[in-house]
Design a protein around this motif. Structure first.
Motif, PDB file in Angstrom:
ATOM      1  N   THR A  87      45.027 -34.072  49.547  1.00  0.00           N
ATOM      2  CA  THR A  87      45.131 -33.538  50.907  1.00  0.00           C
ATOM      3  C   THR A  87      44.636 -32.099  50.989  1.00  0.00           C
ATOM      4  OG1 THR A  87      47.456 -32.953  50.476  1.00  0.00           O
ATOM      5  CG2 THR A  87      47.030 -35.036  51.601  1.00  0.00           C
ATOM      6  N   ILE A  88      44.909 -31.251  49.975  1.00  0.00           N
ATOM      7  CA  ILE A  88      44.477 -29.857  50.040  1.00  0.00           C
ATOM      8  C   ILE A  88      42.962 -29.758  49.917  1.00  0.00           C
ATOM      9  CG2 ILE A  88      44.696 -29.340  47.571  1.00  0.00           C
ATOM     10  CD1 ILE A  88      45.501 -27.013  50.545  1.00  0.00           C
ATOM     11  N   THR A  89      42.353 -30.651  49.133  1.00  0.00           N
ATOM     12  CA  THR A  89      40.889 -30.658  49.038  1.00  0.00           C
ATOM     13  C   THR A  89      40.270 -31.021  50.383  1.00  0.00           C
ATOM     14  OG1 THR A  89      41.021 -31.300  46.701  1.00  0.00           O
ATOM     15  CG2 THR A  89      38.919 -31.631  47.816  1.00  0.00           C
ATOM     16  N   THR A  90      40.814 -32.056  51.019  1.00  0.00           N
ATOM     17  CA  THR A  90      40.331 -32.445  52.342  1.00  0.00           C
ATOM     18  C   THR A  90      40.561 -31.334  53.354  1.00  0.00           C
ATOM     19  OG1 THR A  90      40.935 -34.727  51.815  1.00  0.00           O
ATOM     20  CG2 THR A  90      40.463 -34.225  54.121  1.00  0.00           C
ATOM     21  N   GLU A  91      41.727 -30.702  53.274  1.00  0.00           N
ATOM     22  CA  GLU A  91      42.061 -29.631  54.221  1.00  0.00           C
ATOM     23  C   GLU A  91      41.111 -28.452  54.100  1.00  0.00           C
ATOM     24  OE1 GLU A  91      44.215 -25.890  55.420  1.00  0.00           O
ATOM     25  OE2 GLU A  91      43.579 -26.511  53.416  1.00  0.00           O
ATOM     26  N   MET A  92      40.741 -28.076  52.878  1.00  0.00           N
ATOM     27  CA  MET A  92      39.860 -26.932  52.674  1.00  0.00           C
ATOM     28  C   MET A  92      38.503 -27.145  53.312  1.00  0.00           C
ATOM     29  SD  MET A  92      40.698 -25.923  48.716  1.00  0.00           S
ATOM     30  CE  MET A  92      39.353 -24.749  48.666  1.00  0.00           C
ATOM     31  N   TYR A 113      37.710 -29.651  55.768  1.00  0.00           N
ATOM     32  CA  TYR A 113      37.740 -30.061  57.174  1.00  0.00           C
ATOM     33  C   TYR A 113      38.233 -28.953  58.106  1.00  0.00           C
ATOM     34  CZ  TYR A 113      38.137 -33.150  61.172  1.00  0.00           C
ATOM     35  OH  TYR A 113      37.975 -33.729  62.405  1.00  0.00           O
ATOM     36  N   ILE A 114      39.265 -28.210  57.683  1.00  0.00           N
ATOM     37  CA  ILE A 114      39.788 -27.140  58.530  1.00  0.00           C
ATOM     38  C   ILE A 114      38.730 -26.070  58.745  1.00  0.00           C
ATOM     39  CG2 ILE A 114      41.485 -25.277  58.682  1.00  0.00           C
ATOM     40  CD1 ILE A 114      42.888 -27.763  59.179  1.00  0.00           C
ATOM     41  N   LYS A 115      37.972 -25.749  57.702  1.00  0.00           N
ATOM     42  CA  LYS A 115      36.896 -24.764  57.839  1.00  0.00           C
ATOM     43  C   LYS A 115      35.902 -25.219  58.901  1.00  0.00           C
ATOM     44  CE  LYS A 115      34.228 -21.243  56.856  1.00  0.00           C
ATOM     45  NZ  LYS A 115      34.609 -19.855  57.172  1.00  0.00           N
ATOM     46  N   HIS A 116      35.578 -26.506  58.894  1.00  0.00           N
ATOM     47  CA  HIS A 116      34.663 -27.053  59.898  1.00  0.00           C
ATOM     48  C   HIS A 116      35.232 -26.895  61.306  1.00  0.00           C
ATOM     49  CE1 HIS A 116      31.974 -29.860  61.942  1.00  0.00           C
ATOM     50  NE2 HIS A 116      33.053 -30.483  62.405  1.00  0.00           N
ATOM     51  N   ASN A 127      47.586 -25.455  65.750  1.00  0.00           N
ATOM     52  CA  ASN A 127      47.878 -26.055  64.457  1.00  0.00           C
ATOM     53  C   ASN A 127      49.373 -26.295  64.263  1.00  0.00           C
ATOM     54  OD1 ASN A 127      46.758 -26.946  61.879  1.00  0.00           O
ATOM     55  ND2 ASN A 127      47.840 -25.224  61.000  1.00  0.00           N
ATOM     56  N   ASN A 128      50.179 -25.288  64.578  1.00  0.00           N
ATOM     57  CA  ASN A 128      51.619 -25.413  64.347  1.00  0.00           C
ATOM     58  C   ASN A 128      52.302 -26.283  65.393  1.00  0.00           C
ATOM     59  OD1 ASN A 128      52.567 -23.512  62.004  1.00  0.00           O
ATOM     60  ND2 ASN A 128      50.962 -22.391  63.081  1.00  0.00           N
ATOM     61  N   LEU A 129      51.853 -26.225  66.642  1.00  0.00           N
ATOM     62  CA  LEU A 129      52.464 -27.046  67.677  1.00  0.00           C
ATOM     63  C   LEU A 129      52.177 -28.530  67.450  1.00  0.00           C
ATOM     64  CD1 LEU A 129      54.169 -26.922  70.214  1.00  0.00           C
ATOM     65  CD2 LEU A 129      52.080 -26.654  71.569  1.00  0.00           C
ATOM     66  N   LEU A 130      50.944 -28.860  67.109  1.00  0.00           N
ATOM     67  CA  LEU A 130      50.600 -30.258  66.839  1.00  0.00           C
ATOM     68  C   LEU A 130      51.295 -30.758  65.574  1.00  0.00           C
ATOM     69  CD1 LEU A 130      46.783 -30.238  67.704  1.00  0.00           C
ATOM     70  CD2 LEU A 130      48.612 -31.330  68.997  1.00  0.00           C
ATOM     71  N   PHE A 155      41.400 -31.119  67.969  1.00  0.00           N
ATOM     72  CA  PHE A 155      42.009 -30.429  66.833  1.00  0.00           C
ATOM     73  C   PHE A 155      42.984 -31.316  66.067  1.00  0.00           C
ATOM     74  CE2 PHE A 155      44.684 -27.391  64.592  1.00  0.00           C
ATOM     75  CZ  PHE A 155      43.776 -26.422  64.204  1.00  0.00           C
ATOM     76  N   LEU A 156      43.426 -32.422  66.682  1.00  0.00           N
ATOM     77  CA  LEU A 156      44.465 -33.259  66.094  1.00  0.00           C
ATOM     78  C   LEU A 156      44.159 -33.730  64.667  1.00  0.00           C
ATOM     79  CD1 LEU A 156      47.191 -34.643  66.447  1.00  0.00           C
ATOM     80  CD2 LEU A 156      46.005 -36.583  67.514  1.00  0.00           C
ATOM     81  N   PRO A 157      42.942 -34.215  64.359  1.00  0.00           N
ATOM     82  CA  PRO A 157      42.684 -34.634  62.969  1.00  0.00           C
ATOM     83  C   PRO A 157      42.889 -33.510  61.961  1.00  0.00           C
ATOM     84  CG  PRO A 157      40.967 -35.447  64.438  1.00  0.00           C
ATOM     85  CD  PRO A 157      41.782 -34.496  65.240  1.00  0.00           C
ATOM     86  N   ALA A 158      42.478 -32.290  62.329  1.00  0.00           N
ATOM     87  CA  ALA A 158      42.677 -31.155  61.432  1.00  0.00           C
ATOM     88  C   ALA A 158      44.163 -30.864  61.256  1.00  0.00           C
ATOM     89  CB  ALA A 158      41.958 -29.917  61.977  1.00  0.00           C
ATOM     90  N   ALA A 159      44.938 -30.982  62.335  1.00  0.00           N
ATOM     91  CA  ALA A 159      46.382 -30.745  62.257  1.00  0.00           C
ATOM     92  C   ALA A 159      47.057 -31.792  61.374  1.00  0.00           C
ATOM     93  CB  ALA A 159      46.989 -30.752  63.656  1.00  0.00           C
ATOM     94  N   VAL A 160      46.586 -33.040  61.447  1.00  0.00           N
ATOM     95  CA  VAL A 160      47.142 -34.105  60.600  1.00  0.00           C
ATOM     96  C   VAL A 160      46.906 -33.790  59.125  1.00  0.00           C
ATOM     97  CG1 VAL A 160      46.947 -36.537  59.954  1.00  0.00           C
ATOM     98  CG2 VAL A 160      46.943 -35.889  62.377  1.00  0.00           C
ATOM     99  N   VAL A 161      45.675 -33.383  58.802  1.00  0.00           N
ATOM    100  CA  VAL A 161      45.354 -33.040  57.420  1.00  0.00           C
ATOM    101  C   VAL A 161      46.180 -31.848  56.956  1.00  0.00           C
ATOM    102  CG1 VAL A 161      43.520 -32.240  55.880  1.00  0.00           C
ATOM    103  CG2 VAL A 161      43.022 -33.979  57.597  1.00  0.00           C
TER     104      VAL A 161
END
Length: 345
Positions: free
Chosen positions: A169-174, A176-179, A195-198, A80-86
């Motif tokens: 970043t928001i475009t990438t987040e939309m 990648y996070i969905k994935h 998400n919040n802890l990482l 989950f870490l890459p998604a948390a970074v984004v």
């Protein structure tokens, strides 16, 4: 027959509630964060406080049995870490954008995301080129954004640098996070916790990189331990509360609806943000800028309509049977992936 019809109806209202909850939180949070950051001048610390509230809130409520969340495991955390970074970068750039610009500028750049997503789909995912209606809607979005920027009296290089960073970043987040939401098998509260802890673990890195920790310590020394104005405490508290709420409603809505429907919600609720911003806040665009902003938002809605297929018809019994079977299979698969699903919703 009544039992068969009850579950879809119940699920419909549950889904509607999640989408409405997300829309309200999203539309209000931009204004709340803007107000909070004008009283509490440390965007990195503000986001960290939001992460603490959300992660601690899930853990405490889980301990008392009010909700169920997936346990924290290192192997899942690594995935989950890459998604948390984004996600962290999206929130970090968002908060800094609100610090240096008004809410309207934030909305304009947020509304440009369909344009970048469409280009990314065509270039990187080899998707077909947009239809004529889609292309026209993208031009409307771009034209409204250009008109707004050209008449923005509050234009500064710093503000627009953060705006472009937020847009990326928001475009990438939309995407990648969905994935990640659909493939990790975590329940909604588990996603909120991870998400919040990482994100909280990453906060000190950005405090050092941006030098914000120097500002915080300098303020403590200069003010004798008084960090901020008295009104900042309720503003920050409200920001943390809505950060917790949008964490839940955001992940729950992503699970409950398609990516397109989720994006529609994200665009449409900005109309409410504009209304609130104009009514209670004097930090907004000129009248012509507001027209350009509404023009951009309208293009966003038109874009979503152009890429959304017609709703399915239930005129035949075979279609109903097929849809019911597909839904049952999907729910069975989701239940296998998410053992805490029913306890979390």
């Amino acid at each position: 027959m009544s039992a068969i019809r009850f579950e879809p109806t119940k699920q419909y209202y549950a889904t509607t509630g999640l989408v409405v909850g997300y829309a309200l939180c999203s539309s209000l949070l931009a204004v709340i964060n803007k107000f909070a950051i004008t009283k509490f001048y440390y965007p990195g610390l503000l986001t960290a406080l939001q992460y603490v509230t959300s992660a601690l809130g899930v853990w405490v409520l889980g301990k008392f049995g009010f909700l169920h969340h997936d346990p924290f495991k290192l192997d899942i955390a690594n995935k989950f870490l890459p998604a948390a970074v984004v996600f962290y970068l999206a929130i970090f750039t968002n908060t800094n954008l609100l610090r240096h610009a008004n809410v309207d500028t934030f909305i304009v750049f947020r509304s440009l995301t369909p344009l970048l997503v469409a280009l990314a789909d065509t270039i990187f995912r080899r998707q077909p080129c947009p239809s004529k209606l889609t292309f026209m809607s993208l031009l409307i979005i771009l034209g409204g954004a250009v008109g707004y920027v050209a008449t923005d009296s509050a234009f500064t290089l710093t503000a627009y640098s953060w705006a472009f960073a937020y847009l990326v970043t928001i475009t990438t987040e939309m995407v990648y996070i969905k994935h990640m939401v659909m493939n990790l098998g975590l329940n909604t509260w588990g996603l909120v916790l991870y998400n919040n802890l990482l994100s909280l673990m990453m906060a000190p890195i950005f405090w050092v990189l941006t030098g914000e920790y120097n500002e915080v310590f300098a303020a403590l020394v200069a003010n004798g331990g008084n960090w901020f104005e008295p009104v900042a405490f309720p503003a920050v508290s409200l920001s943390c509360l809505f950060g917790f709420l949008i964490s839940f409603f955001g992940f729950a809505a992503r699970k409950a609806v398609s990516a397109t429907a989720f994006t529609v919600t994200g665009v449409v609720n900005k109309f409410l943000t504009v209304m609130i911003n104009v009514l209670i806040w004097d930090k907004h665009a000129t009248p012509f800028g507001l027209v350009c902003l509404l023009f951009t938002l309208s293009g966003g809605v038109l874009y979503q309509q152009s890429v959304t297929g017609p709703p399915p018809h239930d005129s035949t019994a075979s279609k109903q049977t097929s849809d019911s079977s597909d839904n049952d299979d999907h729910e069975d698969n989701q239940d296998k992936k998410m053992p805490g699903k029913h306890a979390s919703t």
